[in-house]
Enzyme design. Structure first.
Site, PDB file in Angstrom:
ATOM      1  N   SER A   1       0.832  -1.211   0.000  1.00  0.00           N
ATOM      2  CA  SER A   1       0.000   0.000   0.000  1.00  0.00           C
ATOM      3  C   SER A   1       0.860   1.253   0.000  1.00  0.00           C
ATOM      4  O   SER A   1       0.476   2.276  -0.564  1.00  0.00           O
ATOM      5  CB  SER A   1      -0.901   0.034   1.242  1.00  0.00           C
ATOM      6  OG  SER A   1      -1.821  -1.004   1.222  1.00  0.00           O
TER       7      SER A   1
ATOM      8  N   TYR B   1      -2.841   4.559   6.461  1.00  0.00           N
ATOM      9  CA  TYR B   1      -2.178   3.250   6.570  1.00  0.00           C
ATOM     10  C   TYR B   1      -0.910   3.233   5.710  1.00  0.00           C
ATOM     11  O   TYR B   1       0.162   2.840   6.170  1.00  0.00           O
ATOM     12  CB  TYR B   1      -3.147   2.152   6.121  1.00  0.00           C
ATOM     13  CG  TYR B   1      -2.557   0.767   6.130  1.00  0.00           C
ATOM     14  CD1 TYR B   1      -2.260   0.126   7.323  1.00  0.00           C
ATOM     15  CD2 TYR B   1      -2.299   0.086   4.936  1.00  0.00           C
ATOM     16  CE1 TYR B   1      -1.721  -1.152   7.336  1.00  0.00           C
ATOM     17  CE2 TYR B   1      -1.762  -1.186   4.935  1.00  0.00           C
ATOM     18  CZ  TYR B   1      -1.472  -1.807   6.136  1.00  0.00           C
ATOM     19  OH  TYR B   1      -0.936  -3.063   6.134  1.00  0.00           O
TER      20      TYR B   1
ATOM     21  N   LYS C   1       3.032   2.984   6.996  1.00  0.00           N
ATOM     22  CA  LYS C   1       3.917   1.896   6.578  1.00  0.00           C
ATOM     23  C   LYS C   1       5.133   2.439   5.823  1.00  0.00           C
ATOM     24  O   LYS C   1       6.238   1.906   5.935  1.00  0.00           O
ATOM     25  CB  LYS C   1       3.155   0.896   5.698  1.00  0.00           C
ATOM     26  CG  LYS C   1       2.146   0.043   6.464  1.00  0.00           C
ATOM     27  CD  LYS C   1       2.845  -0.899   7.446  1.00  0.00           C
ATOM     28  CE  LYS C   1       1.884  -1.897   8.058  1.00  0.00           C
ATOM     29  NZ  LYS C   1       2.545  -2.816   9.000  1.00  0.00           N
TER      30      LYS C   1
END
Lengths: 81, 243
Positions: free
Chosen positions: B138, B149, B153
């Site tokens: 992602s 998110y 990350k």
């Protein structure tokens, strides 16, 4: 019973003003098939979930949105959850 | 492959972390599980013990710095660390709040950084150890709704790169594994698909991943078989990013 059951269907429909950017709220009715709208997308689904979670503290499953078609049906599903 | 190595796995009460802990045991390592759900941790430890390994668990909520300190102080010296704890979020940018940013980054980034800082500070990580971060593809894509998110990350992946050089003198290796869609409890909620690994998404030439697929790669990175690898970010996605 959840927080949605405390708002009327008409008030429920108005919540989508903040969700749809390009679709005038006045063009929507409870019988509108929201999946037929030009603006309909997976982002709209995520927006519906985010809006109702933040404002009404309810978690709507994506399946509920996909399985219904009109705002009226969606209201019924959510308010009875 | 991991004979007698003490390896801490964060977020090991479910999903990918659970499978990694089990596979560490199957590969003769000593998994140390940590997570919030003590019943699940106990259940997984029993499973691993049945396979002849020696797991231990420490219940901890890593959002709380005091609990991180307690965890670190209770640990033996480690030969491996898997930073797996994380939460998925699908909030479109227009609906992001400061509280949401804080929540996602606290779990996915800040708590992990604090944990590693303390492990180094208290000299709990042996020389020649391996640290594996579970990232996500992602952070390399533009999937609607995943901004927080993905950013969290990406932050973790950048952190790992710098950590890799800082600990290289101790021959500690640091690598990131960035999986594509893996069927777990976390992904099952939002996608409304069965979490049995059988669902084939047309964008995944090899189908959706399973927790076993990711755990296999983690075991390789934890083992001496990857002794010349550090600072890498490995995509494991069933071919998703081919197109």
């Amino acid at each position: 019973m959840n927080n949605i059951s405390k708002v009327s269907r008409e008030e429920f429909l108005l919540e989508f003003e903040n969700i749809f950017d390009e679709t005038p709220i006045a063009s929507l009715s409870l019988s509108t098939n929201y999946k037929d709208l030009d603006e309909w997308s997976s982002l709209i689904v995520l927006s519906i979930i985010a809006h109702f979670e933040e404002k009404f503290s309810i978690v709507i499953a994506p399946k509920t949105i996909y399985d219904n078609e009109t705002f009226n049906e969606l209201y019924n599903s959510i308010s009875q959850a | 492959m991991l004979s007698e190595k003490n390896i801490l796995v964060t977020g090991s009460s479910s999903g990918i972390g659970r499978q990694i802990a089990i596979d560490i045991g199957l590969n003769k390592g000593n998994p140390i599980l940590t997570g919030r759900n003590i019943e699940k941790l106990e259940e997984i430890c029993k499973l691993i013990i049945q396979e002849g390994a020696h797991p231990v668990y420490h219940q901890a909520d890593l959002r709380n710095e005091n609990e991180i300190t307690d965890l670190v102080m209770s640990l033996p010296n480690l030969s491996g660390l898997v930073i797996n704890a994380g939460i998925i979020d699908y909030t479109p940018v227009k609906f992001i709040s400061k509280a949401k940013i804080d929540d996602i980054f606290l779990v996915n980034f800040t708590s992990n950084v604090i944990l590693i800082k303390k492990l180094l500070e208290y000299k709990k990580i042996n020389n020649n150890s391996s640290i594996v971060f579970i990232g996500s593809i992602s952070s390399k894509l533009g999937v609607p709704g995943t901004s927080l998110y993905a950013a969290s990350k990406a932050a973790l992946t950048s952190f790992a790169k710098v950590l890799a050089i800082e600990v290289s003198a101790k021959k500690i290796r640091v690598n990131v594994l960035s999986p594509g869609l893996v069927t777990t409890d976390l992904t099952g909620n939002i996608r409304d698909k069965k979490s049995d690994g059988s669902e084939k998404d047309k964008n995944y030439p090899l189908g959706w991943g399973t927790t076993h697929n990711v755990a296999n790669a983690v075991i390789f990175l934890l083992s001496d078989k990857s002794e010349w690898m550090t600072g890498t970010d490995i995509v494991i996605d069933g071919g998703f990013t081919l197109s």
